[in-house]
Scaffold this motif. Structure first.
Motif, PDB file in Angstrom:
ATOM      1  N   VAL A  33      -0.582  56.302  58.312  1.00 46.52           N
ATOM      2  CA  VAL A  33      -0.904  55.024  57.687  1.00 46.52           C
ATOM      3  C   VAL A  33      -0.513  55.073  56.216  1.00 46.52           C
ATOM      4  CG1 VAL A  33      -2.725  53.334  57.257  1.00 46.52           C
ATOM      5  CG2 VAL A  33      -2.889  54.883  59.234  1.00 46.52           C
ATOM      6  N   PHE A  34       0.298  54.117  55.775  1.00 55.44           N
ATOM      7  CA  PHE A  34       0.590  54.043  54.342  1.00 55.44           C
ATOM      8  C   PHE A  34      -0.594  53.400  53.636  1.00 55.44           C
ATOM      9  CE2 PHE A  34       2.075  52.007  50.491  1.00 55.44           C
ATOM     10  CZ  PHE A  34       2.756  53.050  49.878  1.00 55.44           C
ATOM     11  N   GLY A  35      -1.196  54.163  52.762  1.00 60.65           N
ATOM     12  CA  GLY A  35      -2.350  53.635  52.041  1.00 60.65           C
ATOM     13  C   GLY A  35      -3.313  54.742  51.662  1.00 60.65           C
ATOM     14  N   PRO A  36      -4.496  54.368  51.225  1.00 61.80           N
ATOM     15  CA  PRO A  36      -5.497  55.364  50.831  1.00 61.80           C
ATOM     16  C   PRO A  36      -6.131  56.020  52.051  1.00 61.80           C
ATOM     17  CG  PRO A  36      -6.424  53.171  50.676  1.00 61.80           C
ATOM     18  CD  PRO A  36      -4.975  52.986  51.017  1.00 61.80           C
ATOM     19  N   ALA A  37      -6.909  57.064  51.797  1.00 62.51           N
ATOM     20  CA  ALA A  37      -7.585  57.762  52.892  1.00 62.51           C
ATOM     21  C   ALA A  37      -8.506  56.827  53.666  1.00 62.51           C
ATOM     22  CB  ALA A  37      -8.381  58.941  52.323  1.00 62.51           C
ATOM     23  N   ALA A  90      -3.293  59.555  56.239  1.00 57.36           N
ATOM     24  CA  ALA A  90      -2.732  58.672  55.224  1.00 57.36           C
ATOM     25  C   ALA A  90      -1.462  59.271  54.631  1.00 57.36           C
ATOM     26  CB  ALA A  90      -3.754  58.425  54.122  1.00 57.36           C
ATOM     27  N   THR A  91      -0.544  58.401  54.242  1.00 51.02           N
ATOM     28  CA  THR A  91       0.662  58.819  53.535  1.00 51.02           C
ATOM     29  C   THR A  91       0.888  57.891  52.360  1.00 51.02           C
ATOM     30  OG1 THR A  91       3.059  59.168  53.681  1.00 51.02           O
ATOM     31  CG2 THR A  91       2.133  57.433  55.047  1.00 51.02           C
ATOM     32  N   ARG A  92       1.532  58.412  51.327  1.00 51.06           N
ATOM     33  CA  ARG A  92       1.895  57.594  50.173  1.00 51.06           C
ATOM     34  C   ARG A  92       3.408  57.589  49.961  1.00 51.06           C
ATOM     35  NH1 ARG A  92      -2.876  58.128  45.588  1.00 51.06           N
ATOM     36  NH2 ARG A  92      -4.630  57.984  47.033  1.00 51.06           N
TER      37      ARG A  92
END
Length: 529
Positions: A413-417, A440-442
């Protein structure tokens, strides 16, 4: 009664959000499982996308027809706003309509090949002697020119095998078709500092220095040489085991800059190479009919929706890429992904869910040429974090699947934890189906699949990881990518888990958490910047 109306209106306004939230069905997961296990449409959808409309090369009539069929089918399920949304591909469509290849001397046999996309046909049947052009390794541009000049008189009027026959050793330790649960669980463990190592990328090049010329540069120079020198046809070695062939495209998309070109299975290429090495002349015969479709310069994404209710201006998107390469019918890449996402939305419609947010299915084109369709859509509708359009704030999430027939095992998921936590909780009831969580990934890098087009813009893209089954070893982009390679139980399990996730995202009070301005990484620099 009339005097009480303002009070009633106020009470309704006060309790409307609470009422909407209480519409969450505690039995939803059981209903989703029951619908899919009893009334699945996923294999029927796959049949039409792969068997009837495959292959689906970007810009081709078959891809447009697949999109039109998908709209008709989704509307029959009760979806609305079905339409094809055009974007500028910039190249004509291309279709291989007929092909045959034979060795006719010193033996007679059929040859197994695939035509390279965006190359010309033969204009009838051509017969010519074969010549194997043994290329220098890692040449500079000057070294390649010198070599090509030395063989000019040898290629004229010949069918040219470019390069030596590749040795493909027997694999005594083939990779597993399933991933162990403990490995998958570690990948999606929020407390695992090494979770990111399980991404969709490949290995590095070690300490080997970069070559003086890229493969593309060599390919274009060889093509120009063969055209100018009057060669008849180009043959490349597939270089894979068990008759597997991957045939991509002439990267210039200009048919005038390439010969008729095929990729030949390693077993046939090796046989011809060995006969030529004996000093025996080999005669080959090819018939290739290719058709160019100028209207393909406009490609299409396929869109349909289930309208929302009190939060209908917000959207949850899901999809995969509908386009494929042409060597097979594109069943695992990615007709089954499209069928899975259509099915996940169909399940919710079939069991009577009234989503608060609008659910939008998007089937992309141009993925194989570089995620072009999804990038065009994101640019047109959402813009980016740095330059947002009005719709940027209304996208709750985009869910994507694109790694073959293997069942979904978790999600990135792109976004915060906290965003990954929401998805992890939605998937938790499906551990019995192999779902092990979310991480999560950034990363805003574009590559691999269409969810990264959303990530690149700073939007919450969700990519589902899957069991490999035979994807990277057998079907990914190959001539074996057919309906028969799809595991029905895996596809149904993925549809169940994705439908449940979709339900939660469409019904929850708040949008999926996003990165703040302080936490948003900068967009990656483009090459040359």
């Amino acid at each position: 009664m009339l005097k009480r109306a303002p009070v009633l209106v106020a009470l309704v306004a006060l309790f409307a959000p609470l009422a909407a939230q209480t519409r969450l069905d505690p039995d939803i997961n059981a209903k989703i499982r029951q619908e899919e296990n009893s009334h699945s449409q996923i294999m029927r959808t796959l049949h039409y996308l792969a068997d009837v409309h495959g292959p689906r090369v970007t810009g081709s009539p078959s891809l447009k027809a697949a999109g039109e069929w998908s709209i008709t089918q989704m509307e029959a399920w009760g979806f609305t706003n079905g339409h094809l949304e055009g974007w500028d591909f910039g190249h004509p469509g291309w279709v291989n309509e007929r092909f045959s290849a034979h060795i006719i001397s010193p033996v007679k046999d059929q040859l197994t090949c695939e035509v390279l996309a965006w190359t010309p046909g033969t204009g009838g049947t051509v017969t010519a002697p074969a010549y194997q052009m043994l290329m220098p390794e890692r040449p500079t541009a000057a070294e390649l020119t010198t070599f090509l000049d030395s063989v000019t008189d040898k290629v004229k009027g010949r069918i040219v095998l470019v390069g030596k026959s590749l040795s493909v050793p027997v694999n005594f330790e083939p990779p597993a078709k399933r991933r162990p649960d403990d490995q998958v669980r570690a990948q999606y463990d929020p407390n695992n500092p090494n979770a990111g190592q399980f991404g969709r990328g490949g290995g590095g090049r070690g300490d080997q220095p970069p070559p003086p010329m890229t493969a593309r540069q060599i390919d274009e120079q060889v093509n120009a040489f063969l055209v100018a020198s009057g060669a008849t046809l180009r043959v490349n070695d597939a270089g894979r085991e068990h008759g597997q062939i991957i045939a991509f495209n002439n990267r210039t998309y200009d048919l005038a800059r390439a010969l008729p070109t095929v990729v030949m299975r390693n077993e046939d290429y090796g046989r011809i190479s060995r006969i030529l090495a004996d000093g025996t002349e080999v005669q080959l015969e090819f018939t290739i009919v290719n058709t160019v479709h100028p209207e393909g310069r406009t490609a299409y994404n396929t869109i349909a929706e289930i309208p929302g209710t009190d939060k209908k201006h917000e959207v949850v998107m899901l999809g995969g890429h509908l386009d494929s390469w042409h060597a097979a019918t594109g069943a695992t890449d990615n007709a089954i992904g499209c069928a899975t996402m259509m099915e996940a939305a169909r399940i919710l419609k079939a069991i009577g869910v009234m989503p608060r947010r609008t659910i939008r299915v998007a089937l992309w084109s141009g993925e194989e040429e570089g995620l072009l369709g999804s990038q065009a859509y994101v640019k047109e509708h959402f813009g980016s974090f740095e330059n947002p359009k009005p719709e940027f704030a209304t996208l709750a999430a985009y869910l994507n699947i694109d790694s073959g027939t293997g069942r979904a095992r978790g999600a990135g998921v792109f976004g915060p934890a906290s965003a990954a936590t929401v998805i992890r909780e939605a998937l938790a009831p499906f551990e019995d189906l192999g779902l092990m969580g979310a991480s999560a990934t950034r990363s805003r890098n574009v590559g691999g699949t269409d969810s990264t087009s959303f990530n690149n813009a700073g939007l919450p893209g969700i990519g589902f990881g899957q069991d490999p089954v035979e994807y990277n070893t057998h079907t990914h982009h190959t001539n074996l990518d057919t309906y028969e390679r799809v595991v029905e139980g895996d596809a149904k399990a993925s549809a169940i888990a994705i439908a449940a996730t979709l339900y939660q995202l469409a019904m929850r009070d708040e949008m999926l958490p996003r990165l703040t301005a302080a936490d948003m990484p900068p967009p990656p620099r483009r090459s040359g910047q």
